[in-house]
Design a protein around this motif. Structure first.
Motif, mmCIF file in Angstrom:
data_model
loop_
_atom_site.group_PDB
_atom_site.id
_atom_site.type_symbol
_atom_site.label_atom_id
_atom_site.label_comp_id
_atom_site.label_asym_id
_atom_site.label_seq_id
_atom_site.Cartn_x
_atom_site.Cartn_y
_atom_site.Cartn_z
ATOM 1 N N GLU A 177 0.838 -1.205 0.000
ATOM 2 C CA GLU A 177 0.000 0.000 0.000
ATOM 3 C C GLU A 177 0.870 1.251 0.000
ATOM 4 O OE1 GLU A 177 -4.235 -0.950 2.230
ATOM 5 O OE2 GLU A 177 -2.501 -0.434 3.466
ATOM 6 N N TYR A 178 1.862 1.270 0.859
ATOM 7 C CA TYR A 178 2.749 2.431 0.977
ATOM 8 C C TYR A 178 3.551 2.645 -0.297
ATOM 9 C CZ TYR A 178 6.476 5.433 2.756
ATOM 10 O OH TYR A 178 7.383 6.464 2.932
ATOM 11 N N ASP A 181 1.040 3.664 -3.105
ATOM 12 C CA ASP A 181 0.078 4.721 -2.754
ATOM 13 C C ASP A 181 -1.343 4.303 -3.100
ATOM 14 O OD1 ASP A 181 -0.724 7.148 -1.708
ATOM 15 O OD2 ASP A 181 -0.486 8.237 -3.587
#
Length: 246
Positions: A177-178, A181
């Motif tokens: 996810e990081y 984004d």
């Protein structure tokens, strides 16, 4: 006692977590938690409807149920709700082709799914398959897509095996996810759809059911968000590191 009587008033069904509630996984297939085999028998003999909701993604549902039966549990395949069959239905409905980062033993669940030219990533509890190389490959699939789609088969932080705590799929989900984004679509607890599918199968409303689990966030919190009653047991991850779950 009076408070407990009020809680169970009107109860028609029970939803049980499995790992950390019925047994601790590990070498040799794991071990039943004392009293859990008898507890399942008592629930079934009480006339309450019973379903099992698990985020187990290290085996097909059939193999997982067979293991539990060998351990002595009265459990059948149609009573168990697991993330892999649920995500396969979503993939078919949406015409998606997954890149799989899952445990080798759960891959047969995806036999009928088209996987060429993937346009999404499915992330499960891949255990030793969570290498840098494999995570980076999943990252590159996602980052190459105009509209990246990431499915996570649960979002737990950790779980307990007989030899200690193990990192769960949620840790690796957060990394992707990081990096990309994006926000993953969670299939499994604590997703509302996952709980509601078990309730629909029993033919009861959320307020008529109680969820019993060892995870304060994904079991108890997820069930309460659906309008269910919920109870946290003091086994599994609770007995190992309760403070981290507050």
């Amino acid at each position: 006692m009076a408070e407990w009587v009020e809680i169970v008033k009107g109860l028609k069904g029970v939803v049980l977590d499995i790992c950390g509630v019925l047994y601790d996984s590990g070498e040799g297939g794991g071990v039943p938690i004392p009293g859990s085999i008898e507890a399942v028998k008592r629930i079934k003999s009480s006339g309450l409807k019973l379903r099992f909701c698990t985020n187990e993604t290290q085996a097909t549902r059939e193999k997982f149920v067979c293991k539990l039966q060998r351990l002595g549990f009265d459990i059948s395949i149609d009573e168990v709700f697991a993330p892999a069959p649920a995500v396969c239905r979503i993939l078919n409905d949406r015409g998606l082709r997954p890149h799989l980062l899952v445990h080798d033993d759960v891959i047969p669940e995806f036999d009928g799914i088209e996987k060429s030219s993937p346009n999404c990533v499915v992330l499960g509890d891949a255990a030793d398959n969570f290498s840098y190389r494999n995570l980076n490959e999943a990252f590159n699939v996602l980052i190459s897509l105009e509209n990246p789609v990431l499915f996570a088969l649960g979002r737990g932080r950790y779980y307990k095996e007989t030899d200690g705590l193990k990192l769960d799929v949620g840790v690796y989900m957060k990394a992707l996810e990081y990096a990309c984004d994006i926000e993953a679509e969670v299939v499994g607890k604590p997703a509302k759809m996952f709980f509601m599918s078990a309730l629909a199968d029993m033919g009861i409303e959320p307020q008529q059911a109680i969820m019993i689990g060892d995870d304060l966030v994904n079991d108890v919190g997820g069930a309460q968000q659906c309008g269910m009653k919920a109870l946290q047991v003091r086994t599994g991850k609770y007995s190992s590191l309760p403070v981290m779950e507050l």
